[in-house]
Structures are given as structure tokens and as C-alpha cells.
Design a protein around this motif. Structure first.
Motif, PDB file in Angstrom:
ATOM      1  N   ARG A   1       2.514   2.342  -3.274  1.00  0.00           N
ATOM      2  CA  ARG A   1       1.659   2.954  -4.290  1.00  0.00           C
ATOM      3  C   ARG A   1       1.631   4.471  -4.180  1.00  0.00           C
ATOM      4  NH1 ARG A   1      -2.081  -1.305  -2.393  1.00  0.00           N
ATOM      5  NH2 ARG A   1      -1.679  -3.160  -3.653  1.00  0.00           N
TER       6      ARG A   1
ATOM      7  N   ARG B   1       0.838  -1.209   0.000  1.00  0.00           N
ATOM      8  CA  ARG B   1       0.000   0.000   0.000  1.00  0.00           C
ATOM      9  C   ARG B   1       0.862   1.244   0.000  1.00  0.00           C
ATOM     10  NH1 ARG B   1      -4.245   0.541   4.598  1.00  0.00           N
ATOM     11  NH2 ARG B   1      -4.319   2.595   3.597  1.00  0.00           N
TER      12      ARG B   1
ATOM     13  N   SER C   1       9.822  -3.081  -5.666  1.00  0.00           N
ATOM     14  CA  SER C   1       9.117  -1.975  -5.013  1.00  0.00           C
ATOM     15  C   SER C   1      10.067  -0.990  -4.340  1.00  0.00           C
ATOM     16  CB  SER C   1       8.136  -2.519  -3.963  1.00  0.00           C
ATOM     17  OG  SER C   1       7.151  -3.344  -4.554  1.00  0.00           O
TER      18      SER C   1
END
Length: 232
Positions: free
Chosen positions: A100, A97, A127
Motif C-alpha cells: 500500500r 501492508r 501486488s
């Protein structure tokens, strides 16, 4: 043009809880399994002294390099598996989360190779924009030597300062005293105590990685909604 935000994590004790041994101590123990009795005694003594805080940065690096120079990629993967066993689905979901809405990075006094193997097994290596620490590099004879980028706590703070040109907001998340310079250099610093409540820090302190990451999300979303004049 500046990116909106960056969230920086320490590695050892932050992205996973330290249970008995940190990642570098685990690598030494793994390497010692393939060596003789004398080497095992040297490794055990080094770990005992390290846990007492005997070594400064330079002496630690010198001894650590000698103890892991014949380590293998398999050993690094084994250590990553041990660390990953302490991380659950909720922590990963929270990190995803956060990824993002913010770039992610790692500034560590630990070993980049282990951190990268950990992220790969977590399924989140893509990521994270960067991992900076010290790196084990194999030479032509197959022996590891150590390249040190982040040698100590002050290097973490300098690294944060160097990222100011690229990000409007920088969050830093650590787990203890060696992260304080990094946390002070960030716009917002946090501590993950992993359910240890016996120490007080001048930063927001959370009992788990998940709770710290969720707070980061709330902080960034609130900062985005706030008028520019009201932002820190």
C-alpha cells in the motif's frame, strides 16, 4: 515523475525459507518422477553438486534447462504449493501492508515461472510490478527452453541501478551472499535469516520475512516524515 519507493525481494530463501531444496531443485525432483531411473540419478547428482556450489552460472543454466525441459505447468504449481506451505497469514498481511505504500518487485537468479505461481497462490500476483530472473518458455513441440535475464548477483545490482530513474527510494531484501550486490546498490538493504543466526552480514538482519517487511514499512514511513534534506 518518480514514484516514491520500490521494495525489491530476492525469491529463493527470502519470500520463503529453503527447507532441504530450493524451488528449482524441487522442480527437478518433480520432473524426475515422470522419467526413468537414469534421469532420476542425473537429477539427484545435479542437486547434490548444486548444493555444494560446484556450478558457475553458465554451467548451472545449461544443466538445469536440460533437466526441466519436459516439466509441466502442473509440476510448477506443485512446487509453488510446497513453498506456500511455509508462509503464514502474518507474512501475507505484512506484504499487503507494504504494497500500500511501496511498489514491489522480485529480482532473482531463480525461475520466474515458479515465483509467479507462488505469488498467484498467495493471492498477491497483482501486488508485484515485476519479476525478473530466468524464464521457462515452451516451444512449438511443448519443450521448455530457458531465457536468462538475471544470470547472477551482479545483474541484480545493475537492475537496481536501472530503476533509479523511476524511484526516489529503493529497498532490497535478500537472504545471503548472492544478494549482497543488490543490497549494496539499494538505499537500504536487509537480510532475512529465517531464524538462522550463525552468519553475520553488514546489513540489518531479521529472523523472518514478516519482521523484515515490518521494518521496511517503518523505514519508509520514517523517510516520508523526514525533511527532504535529512533523507539519504
Amino acid at each position: 515523475m518518480k514514484e516514491k519507493s520500490l521494495t525489491i525481494f530476492d525469491f529463493d530463501g527470502t519470500l520463503y525459507p529453503i527447507n532441504s531444496y530450493d524451488s528449482e531443485q524441487l522442480l527437478i525432483l518433480s520432473a524426475a518422477k515422470e522419467r526413468g531411473v537414469l534421469f532420476k540419478k542425473r537429477g539427484k547428482h545435479f542437486i547434490e553438486q548444486d548444493q555444494k556450489g560446484v556450478y558457475d552460472d553458465a554451467s548451472f543454466h545449461h544443466r538445469y534447462e536440460k533437466l526441466v525441459k519436459q516439466a509441466t505447468s502442473t509440476m510448477i504449481d506443485e512446487v509453488a504449493d510446497i513453498l506456500l506451505s511455509s508462509i503464514g497469514k502474518r507474512e501475507k498481511e505484512a506484504l499487503l501492508r507494504l504494497s500500500r505504500i511501496s511498489d514491489l518487485g522480485i529480482l532473482t537468479c531463480g525461475t520466474e515461472n515458479i515465483a509467479r505461481a507462488f505469488l498467484q497462490k498467495l493471492g498477491m500476483d497483482d501486488s508485484f510490478s515485476f519479476i525478473r530472473g530466468k524464464r521457462l518458455v515452451r516451444n512449438e513441440e511443448g519443450i521448455f527452453h530457458l531465457l536468462v535475464d538475471i544470470a547472477g548477483p551482479e545483474d541484480k545490482a545493475l537492475a537496481v541501478d536501472s530503476l533509479r530513474a523511476d524511484y526516489e527510494t529503493i529497498i532490497a531484501i535478500g537472504d545471503g551472499p548472492t544478494d549482497i550486490p543488490m543490497l549494496e546498490a539499494a538505499d537500504h538493504g536487509m537480510i532475512v535469516a529465517w531464524n538462522r543466526q550463525n552468519r553475520q552480514y553488514p546489513f540489518d538482519t531479521f529472523p523472518s520475512l514478516e519482521s523484515a517487511v515490518l521494518h521496511s514499512i517503518d523505514y519508509l514511513e520514517s523517510n516520508t516524515r523526514a525533511p527532504r534534506s535529512a533523507r539519504r
